[in-house]
Structures are given as structure tokens and as C-alpha cells.
Scaffold this active site. Structure first.
Site, PDB file in Angstrom:
ATOM      1  N   CYS A   1      -4.509  -1.334  -1.740  1.00 32.80           N
ATOM      2  CA  CYS A   1      -4.556   0.086  -2.073  1.00 32.80           C
ATOM      3  C   CYS A   1      -5.660   0.292  -3.099  1.00 32.80           C
ATOM      4  CB  CYS A   1      -3.211   0.535  -2.648  1.00 32.80           C
ATOM      5  SG  CYS A   1      -3.170   2.250  -3.208  1.00 32.80           S
TER       6      CYS A   1
ATOM      7  N   CYS B   1     -10.745   3.119   0.122  1.00 31.65           N
ATOM      8  CA  CYS B   1      -9.299   3.263   0.324  1.00 31.65           C
ATOM      9  C   CYS B   1      -8.990   2.555   1.628  1.00 31.65           C
ATOM     10  CB  CYS B   1      -8.917   4.747   0.399  1.00 31.65           C
ATOM     11  SG  CYS B   1      -7.222   5.068   0.955  1.00 31.65           S
TER      12      CYS B   1
ATOM     13  N   HIS C   1      -6.954   3.134   3.860  1.00 31.40           N
ATOM     14  CA  HIS C   1      -6.734   4.024   4.995  1.00 31.40           C
ATOM     15  C   HIS C   1      -8.040   4.353   5.719  1.00 31.40           C
ATOM     16  CE1 HIS C   1      -2.886   4.795   2.977  1.00 31.40           C
ATOM     17  NE2 HIS C   1      -2.473   5.377   4.084  1.00 31.40           N
TER      18      HIS C   1
ATOM     19  N   ASP D   1       0.868  -1.173   0.000  1.00 34.19           N
ATOM     20  CA  ASP D   1       0.000   0.000   0.000  1.00 34.19           C
ATOM     21  C   ASP D   1       0.910   1.231   0.000  1.00 34.19           C
ATOM     22  OD1 ASP D   1      -2.416   1.537   0.240  1.00 34.19           O
ATOM     23  OD2 ASP D   1      -1.979   1.810   2.360  1.00 34.19           O
TER      24      ASP D   1
ATOM     25  N   GLU E   1      -2.055   9.157   8.030  1.00 29.80           N
ATOM     26  CA  GLU E   1      -0.601   9.002   8.024  1.00 29.80           C
ATOM     27  C   GLU E   1       0.081   9.922   9.043  1.00 29.80           C
ATOM     28  OE1 GLU E   1       1.353   6.850   6.492  1.00 29.80           O
ATOM     29  OE2 GLU E   1      -0.256   5.828   5.403  1.00 29.80           O
TER      30      GLU E   1
END
Length: 266
Positions: free
Chosen positions: A73, A186, A188, A10, A152
Site C-alpha cells: 500500500c 499506489c 491499485h 493493502d 474497487e
């Protein structure tokens, strides 16, 4: 059986949502994870650039003789999965098709939302995959460019004021649409799942694209008799192209155990 590792990549921490499902459902499997944090975010990049990075990440994992690669991803799965499959002789699993099928099966009203990166939404991959399921559905897609940088940088708690502000700003139109099922397109985004669920309402079902892809990979390995034996715990290796200490800290919080990260050199 096949004792070789499963490869996962990813752009950063997001793919850990898929790795966590693999750890929970297949603890005996060996896992090699690559987070390309030096080049994240992928979402604003061109299709050509995304493909270049995807090929680079796959080559890194294939040098370690992995038996399959989970492209954890949404951006890569939407833009470069076909190229990966054409280029290498190993099974690749993306996150789009399995999430689309899960959403189509889960919806009761036929109103499905998709939230993802700009590149994933531009590709139209999720919409095509949902419509290919053959159901009469209405799809609302929206890009959420602020979400990946938030995760992140360590902002994903539901009570975080930055998270709450971003969720409201990015998802207000989706809330008005009234979807009963939303694909977190996604990997994330499940890290923001609590905040998203609070904003959209508990009646809205959230589909994790990474989690669904991990389950699809598990089914494939079972059917092909490629699972590791149940007699031993699998090994783990964690790589990042960015700062190893930062990656270890973030990964450890999410996975619930300490992570020793190695530097990926391309």
C-alpha cells in the site's frame, strides 16, 4: 529455509499486484493476504488514522506467525512504515524505496512522474526517495483520488469509458510535464496500467511500486536463506474485512484463478 508464510496487506484489491508477482516468482511460498476493504480508501485519511489501520492490519497477520510483511500500500508505506518497524520484530517491506530506485535507474531524460493517493503525495516520501538516489532529476507528483474507487468497483478495463475519462482528467498535467518514467505509486494503479499507458504514450515507462517491492522481498528471503523449498506448491489464504464475495470476484479476475476469501475479524 523458513516455511512460514509471507504476509501482505493493502486497503483492498490493489496489493494483489504485489501478490501476483510473488505467485509468479516464488510459487512455493505460502502467502497470507489481507485487503482492508471495510476501511478503504486510505488516501483521504489523516496520518494518524492511516497508522492506526496499519498497526491493526499488521497485528492480524502477525497472529498467523508470518516471517515477513509486505506493506502493499503506497499510502501506508509513505506514512506509517517507520512506525510499523518500530512496533514489531519482523521485517517490513514498503513500496516506496524500491520503486524510486527502479525509476531513477530507468529514466533517460531525468523527468520522473509519480502518481499516488493524496496521503502519499502529501507525505513527500516518493520525492525524497527519488532524490536520495543521487541523480539529477526533476520530479512531478500528482494525486489521483478517483483511481482507487474505480478499481474497487470493478472499473479497470482500458476500453471502459469511466476509466478513460478518469485517466485523462487526473493525468493531463503529468502528460504536459513530459516524464519518460512514471511510478505507479499506489498498488491499485497497475490495474489501470493499460489505460494509463495508452494515454501517456508507449514511450513512457511505468514502474509498479508493488511489483518492485515484491522483487525486493524475494531478494531478501534468498539472501537470508528464508525461502521455502522448491519441492512443494505454497498455500494461499485471502482475507478481507469487507464483503468476501465481492473480494473473491475481483481478486479472481485479476489473479487469473479462483479465490476463496475468508472474513477478517479485528
Amino acid at each position: 529455509m523458513d516455511r512460514r508464510a509471507i504476509g501482505i496487506f493493502d486497503s483492498g484489491l490493489g496489493g494483489l499486484t504485489a501478490a501476483k508477482v510473488l505467485e509468479e516468482t516464488m510459487p512455493c511460498e505460502n502467502i497470507i493476504y489481507l485487503g482492508d476493504t471495510a476501511n478503504m480508501p486510505y488516501g483521504p485519511r489523516s496520518r494518524e488514522d492511516i497508522t492506526r489501520l496499519a498497526l491493526q492490519n499488521a497485528e492480524f497477520l502477525l497472529e498467523m506467525d508470518v516471517k515477513a510483511i509486505l506493506v502493499a500500500c503506497g499510502t501506508v508505506s509513505s506514512n506509517a512504515l517507520d512506525k510499523l518497524r518500530e512496533s514489531f520484530n519482523v521485517p517490513f517491506f514498503g513500496v516506496v524505496d524500491s520503486a524510486a530506485l527502479a525509476a531513477a535507474e530507468a529514466t533517460e531524460t531525468g523527468r520522473i512522474g509519480v502518481i499516488a493517493t493524496e496521503a502519499s503525495i502529501r507525505s513527500g516520501a516518493y520525492r525524497r526517495a527519488i532524490e536520495a538516489c543521487g541523480k539529477n532529476v526533476k520530479v512531478f507528483e500528482t494525486a489521483c483520488p478517483s483511481f482507487v474507487p474505480l478499481v474497487e468497483s470493478g472499473h479497470f478495463a482500458a476500453e471502459d469509458t469511466k476509466v478513460r475519462a478518469a485517466v485523462e482528467a487526473e493525468l493531463s498535467a503529468l502528460k504536459r510535464f513530459g516524464a519518460d518514467t512514471v511510478i505507479l505509486g499506489c498498488t491499485h494503479f497497475p490495474l489501470l496500467g493499460e489505460a494509463i499507458a495508452e494515454y501517456l504514450g508507449e514511450e513512457v515507462q511505468l514502474i509498479s511500486c508493488g511489483g518492485e517491492a515484491a522483487l525486493a522481498l524475494r531478494e531478501y528471503l534468498h539472501n537470508e536463506n528464508k525461502l521455502c523449498p522448491d519441492s512443494e506448491m505454497g498455500g494461499r489464504r485471502w482475507f478481507t474485512s469487507g464483503d468476501t464475495a465481492v473480494f473473491s470476484a475481483g481478486a479472481g479476475v485479476f489473479l487469473g484463478h479462483s479465490v476463496e476469501t475468508e472474513k477478517a475479524e479485528f
